[in-house]
Design a protein around this motif. Structure first.
Motif: not given
Length: 332
Positions: A238-245, A257
């Motif tokens: 899957r794509a990495i969430n832009p807000n992934d920590t 989160d």
């Protein structure tokens, strides 16, 4: 290690014994009496423990060598660099126990010219591998790097590592983690491993994710991540969430989160000596958030009942167990 002064013959005898015990303990017919004898030998001298630990690393390298039903034909001895200096004979002994088609060392691409072990026991660490690639290790991470004639190989035993791989298309960089592997030529990516769960995040370049159970591989492009665990035929991508920590560990932080406890505990437990368990699925659905120092995650668990509707118990193995507090039925 022992402080006694040993002759070369005495030292070789300890190394040979370590190789013998390594083979016997990995054998299916190893008896309880043999295991007891090994324990006595292992604990008799710190040098024994040191040599056996080194032999296990040799065994890890051997575990990825090609196998056929034909026994090996041992040839001229391989001349290892200093990292393998005292283990050359023992390595050959261990390898002789494996069903290899042939044993021709470096030239056949079955033995490495260099072998290095890296770990981050008590803090974040940054290392330069033998090929010039850079690697950052999260707390509690262990990995082994081996350089072969036709490839560069890393085994991530546990933990998490961020790689900045030096480009070399003639020598692919392969990371073994759990029941799969990541194959690259030059790129930046992160590999997280806890028990049999693995997650790979790609920031730059390209990688191929392959399972040990099936043929074929899954490509990743920058901004994508793959995850797999034991039993998976193919990785989940899957794509990495832009807000992934997930990469906050590189700054020494664990960021949760608003995660369900079932998803948060694998991230928490990898920093703990005793993993936390869930009493039931209902407890696992409770959500948690916050920013924590990775060196202080031990303090997080006792504080959870103060911020979540849970209480702590302990199971028979001594693991802390999170239990949800039952909701009171409304009156009337």
């Amino acid at each position: 290690m022992s402080e006694k002064s040993l002759s070369e013959a005495e030292y070789d005898a300890v190394t040979d014994a370590a190789a013998h015990w390594c083979m016997r303990l990995h054998a299916g017919d190893c008896t309880a009496n043999e295991r007891q004898a090994f324990a006595q030998w292992h604990d008799a001298d710190p040098l024994h423990a040191f040599e056996y630990a080194a032999m296990l690393e040799i065994w890890d390298v051997a575990d990825h060598l090609p196998r056929t039903e034909t026994a090996p034909a041992l040839v001229a001895p391989f001349k290892p660099r200093s990292r393998l200096r005292t283990y050359a004979v023992a390595a050959a002994t261990c390898l002789a126990a494996l069903p290899l088609a042939a044993f021709t060392g470096w030239e056949a691409g079955w033995l490495p010219s260099s072998y290095e072990r890296f770990e981050a026991a008590d803090g974040l660490r940054r290392f330069t591998l033998g090929d010039g690639s850079q690697v950052e290790l999260n707390l509690g991470t262990e990995l082994v790097y081996s350089h072969y004639k036709d490839q560069r190989r890393v085994t991530l035993k546990k933990g998490e590592a961020f790689f900045n791989v030096r480009h070399d298309s003639a020598h692919p960089f392969i990371v073994h983690a759990g029941n799969g592997q990541v194959r690259v030529t030059g790129t930046q990516f992160n590999v997280w491993k806890y028990e049999d769960q693995v997650r790979v995040m790609l920031l730059e370049g390209s990688v191929q994710i392959a399972s040990d159970q099936v043929h074929g591989s899954v490509p990743l492009t920058p901004g994508m991540q793959a995850s797999y665990q034991r039993g998976d035929a193919t990785p989940s991508v899957r794509a990495i969430n832009p807000n992934d920590t997930a990469l906050a560990w590189r700054q020494g932080k664990l960021i949760l989160d608003n995660l369900a406890l079932a998803d948060a505990l694998p991230l928490i437990n990898r920093y703990l000596s005793k993993p936390v368990m869930l009493a039931d699925a209902g407890t696992g659905a409770i959500r948690i958030g916050g920013i924590y120092n990775i060196n202080e995650v031990n303090n997080l668990i006792p504080s959870l009942p103060k911020v979540l509707p849970v209480y702590l118990t302990q199971n028979q193995d001594g693991n802390p167990v999170l239990n949800s507090i039952p909701r009171k039925a409304p009156k009337g």
